[in-house]
Design a protein around this motif. Structure first.
Motif, PDB file in Angstrom:
ATOM      1  N   LYS A  21       0.830  -1.207   0.000  1.00 28.77           N
ATOM      2  CA  LYS A  21       0.000   0.000   0.000  1.00 28.77           C
ATOM      3  C   LYS A  21       0.864   1.257   0.000  1.00 28.77           C
ATOM      4  O   LYS A  21       0.555   2.233  -0.680  1.00 28.77           O
ATOM      5  CB  LYS A  21      -0.945   0.011   1.198  1.00 28.77           C
ATOM      6  CG  LYS A  21      -2.109  -0.933   1.036  1.00 28.77           C
ATOM      7  CD  LYS A  21      -3.031  -0.902   2.234  1.00 28.77           C
ATOM      8  CE  LYS A  21      -4.143  -1.907   2.058  1.00 28.77           C
ATOM      9  NZ  LYS A  21      -5.061  -1.953   3.172  1.00 28.77           N
ATOM     10  N   MET A  22       1.962   1.231   0.755  1.00 30.89           N
ATOM     11  CA  MET A  22       2.853   2.382   0.792  1.00 30.89           C
ATOM     12  C   MET A  22       3.498   2.613  -0.575  1.00 30.89           C
ATOM     13  O   MET A  22       3.557   3.740  -1.066  1.00 30.89           O
ATOM     14  CB  MET A  22       3.933   2.192   1.854  1.00 30.89           C
ATOM     15  CG  MET A  22       4.706   3.457   2.130  1.00 30.89           C
ATOM     16  SD  MET A  22       5.809   3.244   3.516  1.00 30.89           S
ATOM     17  CE  MET A  22       7.308   2.955   2.620  1.00 30.89           C
ATOM     18  N   VAL A  23       3.970   1.539  -1.211  1.00 36.41           N
ATOM     19  CA  VAL A  23       4.605   1.660  -2.529  1.00 36.41           C
ATOM     20  C   VAL A  23       3.591   2.155  -3.562  1.00 36.41           C
ATOM     21  O   VAL A  23       3.891   3.048  -4.365  1.00 36.41           O
ATOM     22  CB  VAL A  23       5.241   0.311  -2.956  1.00 36.41           C
ATOM     23  CG1 VAL A  23       5.671   0.337  -4.413  1.00 36.41           C
ATOM     24  CG2 VAL A  23       6.438  -0.015  -2.063  1.00 36.41           C
ATOM     25  N   LEU A  24       2.360   1.611  -3.545  1.00 37.96           N
ATOM     26  CA  LEU A  24       1.318   2.077  -4.464  1.00 37.96           C
ATOM     27  C   LEU A  24       0.987   3.546  -4.238  1.00 37.96           C
ATOM     28  O   LEU A  24       0.842   4.307  -5.195  1.00 37.96           O
ATOM     29  CB  LEU A  24       0.043   1.242  -4.298  1.00 37.96           C
ATOM     30  CG  LEU A  24      -0.024  -0.079  -5.037  1.00 37.96           C
ATOM     31  CD1 LEU A  24      -1.281  -0.850  -4.630  1.00 37.96           C
ATOM     32  CD2 LEU A  24       0.009   0.108  -6.530  1.00 37.96           C
ATOM     33  N   GLY A  25       0.864   3.947  -2.988  1.00 42.12           N
ATOM     34  CA  GLY A  25       0.579   5.346  -2.670  1.00 42.12           C
ATOM     35  C   GLY A  25       1.667   6.268  -3.193  1.00 42.12           C
ATOM     36  O   GLY A  25       1.376   7.308  -3.801  1.00 42.12           O
ATOM     37  N   GLN A  26       2.932   5.912  -2.978  1.00 37.21           N
ATOM     38  CA  GLN A  26       4.056   6.708  -3.486  1.00 37.21           C
ATOM     39  C   GLN A  26       4.009   6.778  -5.007  1.00 37.21           C
ATOM     40  O   GLN A  26       4.208   7.844  -5.596  1.00 37.21           O
ATOM     41  CB  GLN A  26       5.391   6.093  -3.073  1.00 37.21           C
ATOM     42  CG  GLN A  26       5.755   6.276  -1.633  1.00 37.21           C
ATOM     43  CD  GLN A  26       7.064   5.559  -1.295  1.00 37.21           C
ATOM     44  OE1 GLN A  26       7.560   4.726  -2.045  1.00 37.21           O
ATOM     45  NE2 GLN A  26       7.615   5.886  -0.145  1.00 37.21           N
ATOM     46  N   PHE A  27       3.746   5.635  -5.649  1.00 38.93           N
ATOM     47  CA  PHE A  27       3.696   5.578  -7.101  1.00 38.93           C
ATOM     48  C   PHE A  27       2.652   6.546  -7.645  1.00 38.93           C
ATOM     49  O   PHE A  27       2.943   7.372  -8.512  1.00 38.93           O
ATOM     50  CB  PHE A  27       3.407   4.145  -7.570  1.00 38.93           C
ATOM     51  CG  PHE A  27       3.126   4.051  -9.045  1.00 38.93           C
ATOM     52  CD1 PHE A  27       4.163   4.132  -9.957  1.00 38.93           C
ATOM     53  CD2 PHE A  27       1.836   3.884  -9.514  1.00 38.93           C
ATOM     54  CE1 PHE A  27       3.914   4.053 -11.325  1.00 38.93           C
ATOM     55  CE2 PHE A  27       1.580   3.798 -10.869  1.00 38.93           C
ATOM     56  CZ  PHE A  27       2.620   3.882 -11.780  1.00 38.93           C
ATOM     57  N   PHE A  28       1.413   6.484  -7.152  1.00 40.69           N
ATOM     58  CA  PHE A  28       0.351   7.316  -7.701  1.00 40.69           C
ATOM     59  C   PHE A  28       0.566   8.800  -7.409  1.00 40.69           C
ATOM     60  O   PHE A  28       0.272   9.649  -8.244  1.00 40.69           O
ATOM     61  CB  PHE A  28      -1.028   6.844  -7.232  1.00 40.69           C
ATOM     62  CG  PHE A  28      -1.461   5.584  -7.917  1.00 40.69           C
ATOM     63  CD1 PHE A  28      -1.600   5.526  -9.292  1.00 40.69           C
ATOM     64  CD2 PHE A  28      -1.704   4.442  -7.188  1.00 40.69           C
ATOM     65  CE1 PHE A  28      -1.981   4.358  -9.932  1.00 40.69           C
ATOM     66  CE2 PHE A  28      -2.088   3.265  -7.818  1.00 40.69           C
ATOM     67  CZ  PHE A  28      -2.225   3.224  -9.197  1.00 40.69           C
ATOM     68  N   LYS A  29       1.106   9.137  -6.237  1.00 39.63           N
ATOM     69  CA  LYS A  29       1.407  10.543  -5.942  1.00 39.63           C
ATOM     70  C   LYS A  29       2.463  11.077  -6.902  1.00 39.63           C
ATOM     71  O   LYS A  29       2.364  12.195  -7.392  1.00 39.63           O
ATOM     72  CB  LYS A  29       1.884  10.702  -4.499  1.00 39.63           C
ATOM     73  CG  LYS A  29       0.770  10.653  -3.491  1.00 39.63           C
ATOM     74  CD  LYS A  29       1.291  10.818  -2.077  1.00 39.63           C
ATOM     75  CE  LYS A  29       0.181  10.586  -1.082  1.00 39.63           C
ATOM     76  NZ  LYS A  29       0.653  10.546   0.293  1.00 39.63           N
ATOM     77  N   THR A  30       3.478  10.271  -7.189  1.00 35.95           N
ATOM     78  CA  THR A  30       4.539  10.707  -8.093  1.00 35.95           C
ATOM     79  C   THR A  30       4.033  10.770  -9.530  1.00 35.95           C
ATOM     80  O   THR A  30       4.370  11.696 -10.267  1.00 35.95           O
ATOM     81  CB  THR A  30       5.773   9.786  -7.989  1.00 35.95           C
ATOM     82  OG1 THR A  30       6.148   9.689  -6.611  1.00 35.95           O
ATOM     83  CG2 THR A  30       6.943  10.324  -8.781  1.00 35.95           C
ATOM     84  N   VAL A  31       3.210   9.806  -9.946  1.00 39.61           N
ATOM     85  CA  VAL A  31       2.608   9.852 -11.285  1.00 39.61           C
ATOM     86  C   VAL A  31       1.809  11.145 -11.428  1.00 39.61           C
ATOM     87  O   VAL A  31       1.904  11.845 -12.442  1.00 39.61           O
ATOM     88  CB  VAL A  31       1.702   8.627 -11.539  1.00 39.61           C
ATOM     89  CG1 VAL A  31       0.792   8.842 -12.738  1.00 39.61           C
ATOM     90  CG2 VAL A  31       2.541   7.383 -11.766  1.00 39.61           C
ATOM     91  N   ASP A  32       1.013  11.486 -10.419  1.00 45.82           N
ATOM     92  CA  ASP A  32       0.204  12.706 -10.439  1.00 45.82           C
ATOM     93  C   ASP A  32       1.097  13.934 -10.622  1.00 45.82           C
ATOM     94  O   ASP A  32       0.821  14.807 -11.447  1.00 45.82           O
ATOM     95  CB  ASP A  32      -0.601  12.801  -9.146  1.00 45.82           C
ATOM     96  CG  ASP A  32      -1.737  13.807  -9.224  1.00 45.82           C
ATOM     97  OD1 ASP A  32      -2.100  14.253 -10.334  1.00 45.82           O
ATOM     98  OD2 ASP A  32      -2.268  14.151  -8.155  1.00 45.82           O
ATOM     99  N   LYS A  33       2.187  13.996  -9.870  1.00 41.87           N
ATOM    100  CA  LYS A  33       3.128  15.118  -9.969  1.00 41.87           C
ATOM    101  C   LYS A  33       3.725  15.206 -11.377  1.00 41.87           C
ATOM    102  O   LYS A  33       3.793  16.282 -11.975  1.00 41.87           O
ATOM    103  CB  LYS A  33       4.233  14.944  -8.927  1.00 41.87           C
ATOM    104  CG  LYS A  33       5.272  16.027  -8.925  1.00 41.87           C
ATOM    105  CD  LYS A  33       6.309  15.743  -7.853  1.00 41.87           C
ATOM    106  CE  LYS A  33       7.661  16.137  -8.381  1.00 41.87           C
ATOM    107  NZ  LYS A  33       8.763  15.595  -7.626  1.00 41.87           N
ATOM    108  N   GLU A  34       4.151  14.061 -11.917  1.00 40.79           N
ATOM    109  CA  GLU A  34       4.729  14.021 -13.269  1.00 40.79           C
ATOM    110  C   GLU A  34       3.698  14.463 -14.314  1.00 40.79           C
ATOM    111  O   GLU A  34       4.025  15.209 -15.238  1.00 40.79           O
ATOM    112  CB  GLU A  34       5.244  12.619 -13.600  1.00 40.79           C
ATOM    113  CG  GLU A  34       6.472  12.209 -12.828  1.00 40.79           C
ATOM    114  CD  GLU A  34       7.680  13.061 -13.138  1.00 40.79           C
ATOM    115  OE1 GLU A  34       7.904  13.412 -14.311  1.00 40.79           O
ATOM    116  OE2 GLU A  34       8.421  13.395 -12.191  1.00 40.79           O
ATOM    117  N   MET A  35       2.454  14.011 -14.166  1.00 37.45           N
ATOM    118  CA  MET A  35       1.400  14.386 -15.115  1.00 37.45           C
ATOM    119  C   MET A  35       1.150  15.884 -15.089  1.00 37.45           C
ATOM    120  O   MET A  35       1.016  16.517 -16.131  1.00 37.45           O
ATOM    121  CB  MET A  35       0.109  13.638 -14.795  1.00 37.45           C
ATOM    122  CG  MET A  35       0.127  12.193 -15.146  1.00 37.45           C
ATOM    123  SD  MET A  35      -1.491  11.457 -14.734  1.00 37.45           S
ATOM    124  CE  MET A  35      -1.189   9.769 -15.171  1.00 37.45           C
TER     125      MET A  35
END
Length: 159
Positions: free
Chosen positions: A129-143
């Motif tokens: 869950k922590m890795v998924l949360g980090q992934f989606f937050k970073t994807v959002d920032k990149e987008m």
């Protein structure tokens, strides 16, 4: 082990669809990503370092997107190996239009072996869950960064 994670992007679904599959966005967003490259058959080869609690090590593996239904759904097939064990996962990615933009729901079925399995489902669930949360937050920032620069081309199209 089953996991579900939901994230809302303040970006239209068609844009999220294109960017969530962009190699550069993914490379920058995968926590601990050391390499991420597309192979000729459409699969991706990835290497990532993980160091969360008792789960430490480098994993190499393959990621493949299948059953794509643009812009609403795709399935990820993930296989990875490392000293801590092996991961075999299937993730269903649903992109739904939301009032604020796009809601992405990731429903995952994960099987682990080795040390990963021995640390227990509760610990592994928390790490995942922590890795998924980090992934989606970073994807959002990149987008958002790409969206701000309208001259950036994604697969030949200007955003």
């Amino acid at each position: 082990m089953k996991l579900e994670h939901t994230y809302t992007f303040a970006i239209p679904r068609e844009v999220v669809w294109k960017l969530i599959q962009n190699e550069e966005v993914l490379k920058k967003s995968i926590p601990g990503c050391k390499s991420f490259s597309r192979m000729e058959d459409g699969t991706y080869h990835a290497e990532m370092g993980v160091s969360v609690g008792p789960v430490k090590g480098v994993f190499t593996g393959q990621v493949q997107q299948v059953d794509q239904q643009e812009p609403a759904f795709y399935r990820l097939l993930v296989r990875g190996k490392g000293l801590p064990g092996e991961i075999d996962a299937v993730a269903d990615m649903h992109l739904d239009e939301a009032e604020q933009g796009t809601q992405l729901t990731c429903s995952t079925e994960v099987q682990v072996t080795g040390v990963l399995a021995s640390v227990g489902q509760r610990v592994m669930g928390g790490v995942a869950k922590m890795v998924l949360g980090q992934f989606f937050k970073t994807v959002d920032k990149e987008m958002k960064q790409l969206e701000e620069h309208t001259d950036v081309k994604i697969e030949g199209e200007v955003l």
